[in-house]
Design a protein around this motif. Structure first.
Motif, PDB file in Angstrom:
ATOM      1  N   ALA A  66       0.832  -1.202   0.000  1.00  0.00           N
ATOM      2  CA  ALA A  66       0.000   0.000   0.000  1.00  0.00           C
ATOM      3  C   ALA A  66       0.867   1.253   0.000  1.00  0.00           C
ATOM      4  N   GLN A  67       1.942   1.241   0.771  1.00  0.00           N
ATOM      5  CA  GLN A  67       2.855   2.385   0.824  1.00  0.00           C
ATOM      6  C   GLN A  67       3.522   2.597  -0.537  1.00  0.00           C
ATOM      7  N   LEU A  70       1.025   4.148  -2.845  1.00  0.00           N
ATOM      8  CA  LEU A  70       0.801   5.548  -2.509  1.00  0.00           C
ATOM      9  C   LEU A  70       1.960   6.418  -2.994  1.00  0.00           C
ATOM     10  N   ALA A  73       1.791   6.750  -6.725  1.00  0.00           N
ATOM     11  CA  ALA A  73       0.722   7.681  -7.109  1.00  0.00           C
ATOM     12  C   ALA A  73       1.147   9.112  -6.874  1.00  0.00           C
ATOM     13  N   LEU A  74       1.817   9.372  -5.756  1.00  0.00           N
ATOM     14  CA  LEU A  74       2.275  10.736  -5.477  1.00  0.00           C
ATOM     15  C   LEU A  74       3.368  11.185  -6.440  1.00  0.00           C
TER      16      LEU A  74
END
Length: 78
Positions: A66-67, A70, A73-74
């Motif tokens: 998940a990290q 994320l 995506a960032l």
């Protein structure tokens, strides 16, 4: 579960000698005998620990994925 074998009559006699009346001594012995059903053994703890380790590893791996998602995506966003 493990059962500890002991002489319940001898225990009741010792309690009576220590000042318990017959009903109190019998109640204490019954409570001890019933408590044996809820005892936790080393094997039980080892099994639960290994189960918890697997669950913890799965949770950490999921959080890492998940990290990474994320962060990806960032990075793509900026």
């Amino acid at each position: 579960m493990a059962t500890i074998t002991f002489d319940t009559l001898a225990l009741a006699d010792k309690l009576k000698a220590a000042g318990f009346d017959a009903a109190q001594a019998e109640t204490v012995v019954r409570v001890i005998v019933e408590a044996q059903d809820n005892m936790v053994t080393r094997d039980y703890l080892d099994a639960r620990l290994s189960e918890n380790k697997v669950d913890l590893i799965k949770w950490i791996a999921g959080m890492l994925l998940a990290q990474a998602g994320l962060i990806a995506a960032l990075v793509k966003l900026f």
